[in-house]
Design a protein around this motif. Structure first.
Motif, PDB file in Angstrom:
ATOM      1  N   TYR A 185      13.378  -2.353   6.661  1.00  0.00           N
ATOM      2  CA  TYR A 185      13.101  -1.243   5.754  1.00  0.00           C
ATOM      3  C   TYR A 185      13.149  -1.769   4.330  1.00  0.00           C
ATOM      4  CZ  TYR A 185      18.177  -1.410   5.273  1.00  0.00           C
ATOM      5  OH  TYR A 185      19.462  -1.841   5.067  1.00  0.00           O
ATOM      6  N   SER A 243       3.593   1.158   6.116  1.00  0.00           N
ATOM      7  CA  SER A 243       4.551   2.198   6.498  1.00  0.00           C
ATOM      8  C   SER A 243       5.885   2.007   5.783  1.00  0.00           C
ATOM      9  CB  SER A 243       4.759   2.192   8.014  1.00  0.00           C
ATOM     10  OG  SER A 243       3.547   2.446   8.703  1.00  0.00           O
ATOM     11  N   LYS A 248       9.139   4.524   5.405  1.00  0.00           N
ATOM     12  CA  LYS A 248       9.494   4.556   6.816  1.00  0.00           C
ATOM     13  C   LYS A 248      10.291   3.312   7.185  1.00  0.00           C
ATOM     14  CE  LYS A 248       5.362   7.235   8.026  1.00  0.00           C
ATOM     15  NZ  LYS A 248       4.138   7.300   8.854  1.00  0.00           N
TER      16      LYS A 248
END
Length: 482
Positions: A185, A243, A248
């Motif tokens: 992330y 993403s 996300k």
């Protein structure tokens, strides 16, 4: 925890007992110039000895322990002073940890009289090269895809996101497989609530093994009995990178090229990578066509049955006469005809997927033509049914992600049953139940049907219109804020 013995023979006996009946376990004793006994332990095929022999064994066997300003008493001390050019060397002090490193493909070295062992990663197994994903090919964009080696996959992401905010947390899941899973992330963009939720769910997984990321998907998703996936899978590193930039999180699993992205919405499965690689003015048309054909892919057979069986007055007279004429010699009700052809179509599709690459398309196309033509000539199936099922199949192929097509394949049958039972009323009940289910579904706390429900005006515009990249940040083409 069993500590490593200073007696090298006792350690060798323990490893022989631990790897009993393992023909690929190699234990090689060596004697240094000063008489010190050395034992190498590794799994044949999992470990490459070329680098170890060049950088480790030859200097030790022919030079012994190097002497500097002060006498070096152990091999661990020698590596701590970086006398050897072998990187990533770790020191372990328990036999259980030593066995685990050996099983992971590391080279282990035990020295007589030392209570610790040295382990160094030295992978020697073959890996697949980076290729374009077959099921997610694009007309424009990167031709790189994830592979089965997790370190290669993390590197593909690092090359795209060159920022210290890209974080990667490692987990080991599976009692027997000991599969490495990496949670990745961007700090500051990813939601802390989602991150803590994912970490908690990963910590609760209790399974014998993880062979593919699909094993994790079923453990992590909110509603396993829903038709719709709440986690997106992809082989494309550019999709994962995009993403992550959207806030996300993603999971990379060792041994599989499929990464998992979360959270997602219903519309995620209907978006293609080409939407962001082609000119934005053309994406409006392609998205509208895709959304309409997605509805056609599960609703057309049910609508045909409802109109031709329960509500013929809604069909133009000439068209209805043509349909009735074509069905004159058919021995089955309309619903049974459609059900049979849908079943045959899905069967041909499965045959095409599982046959060899050279035979799959041939069997699918020729099988559909031959069976369809023969069924019409024999009077078993009417011509309009062939047209309806063909259009339905073509519409399903416009959905860019294969996992997103699976719910609609099953919905096709459910809608057909409702429509064949109650006509338009049954079809309406089916659609209402579907919408209620989508509105109630969540993906890691994110409403699955957002931004439609709950309603979010600006985000709904993004579902239809793909704005220019410079407009997404409230800037004009010259960089000034608009």
């Amino acid at each position: 925890m069993r500590a490593i013995n200073r007696d090298i023979e006792a350690n060798e006996a323990f490893l022989k007992a631990q790897f009993d009946h393992c023909s690929d376990m190699i234990l090689r004793p060596y004697r240094l110039k000063d008489g010190t006994m050395l034992l190498l332990a590794y799994l044949d095929g999992m470990t490459s000895l070329e680098s170890a022999e060049e950088n480790l064994l030859k200097p030790l066997l022919f030079g012994g322990l190097p002497q500097g300003m002060a006498r070096i008493q152990s091999l661990a001390e020698m590596f701590a002073r970086e006398w050897m050019p072998l990187s990533n060397v770790k020191t372990v002090d328990s036999m259980e940890e030593l066995v685990r490193h050996i099983l992971l493909g590391s080279l282990a070295m035990l020295v007589d009289g030392e209570p610790t062992a040295l382990v160094a990663p030295a992978p020697g197994y073959e890996t697949r090269g980076i290729q374009e994903p077959h099921k997610e090919s694009t007309l424009r964009g990167s031709k790189e895809g994830f592979v089965e080696q997790i370190r290669t996959n993390t590197t593909l992401l690092r090359r795209r996101i060159v920022h210290d905010g890209l974080k990667m947390e490692s987990f080991t899941i599976g009692t027997y497989t000991q599969t490495e899973v990496v949670l990745t992330y961007i700090r500051g963009k990813a939601s802390e609530r989602v991150l803590s939720d994912v970490r908690e769910r990963l910590g609760k997984i209790e399974t014998d093994g993880v062979i593919d990321s699909a094993y994790l998907e079923e453990w992590l998703e909110d509603n396993s009995f829903s038709l719709f996936p709440q986690i997106q899978n992809t082989e494309r590193p550019d999709i994962v990178a995009a993403s992550l930039l959207e806030g996300k999180v993603a999971l990379l699993t060792n041994g599989t090229p499929f990464a998992l992205i979360m959270p997602i919405t219903f519309w995620s499965g209907l978006q293609s990578a080409d939407d962001y690689f082609e000119r934005f003015v053309f994406v409006i048309l392609t998205r509208m066509v895709r959304y309409i054909l997605t509805f056609v892919s599960f609703a057309l057979p049910a609508l045909y049955v409802a109109l031709s069986t329960f509500h013929p007055e809604m069909v133009p007279s000439n068209l209805m006469i043509g349909i009735a004429t074509a069905r004159e010699n058919s021995p089955f009700p309309t619903m049974i005809e459609v059900l049979l052809m849908m079943f045959v179509f899905d069967g041909l599709q499965e045959a095409g997927v599982h046959l060899p690459n050279q035979l799959g398309p041939v069997v699918s196309i020729i099988g559909a033509l031959v069976i369809g033509q023969a069924a019409v000539e024999a009077g078993i199936i009417s011509t309009p049914i062939i047209i309806v099922i063909s259009l339905t199949g073509i519409a399903a192929y416009t959905i860019p992600r294969y996992s997103a097509t699976l719910p609609f394949r099953l919905l096709r049958y459910l809608m057909l049953i409702f429509a064949g039972w109650l006509g338009f009323v049954g079809f309406a009940f089916g659609v209402i139940y579907l919408l209620i289910h989508l509105v109630m579904l969540e993906s890691f706390g994110t409403p699955y049907f957002s931004p439609v429900a709950p309603f979010d005006g600006p985000r709904i515009k993004n579902l239809i219109v793909r704005y220019p990249f410079w407009a997404k940040h409230g800037r004009n083409k010259k960089g000034r804020r608009s």
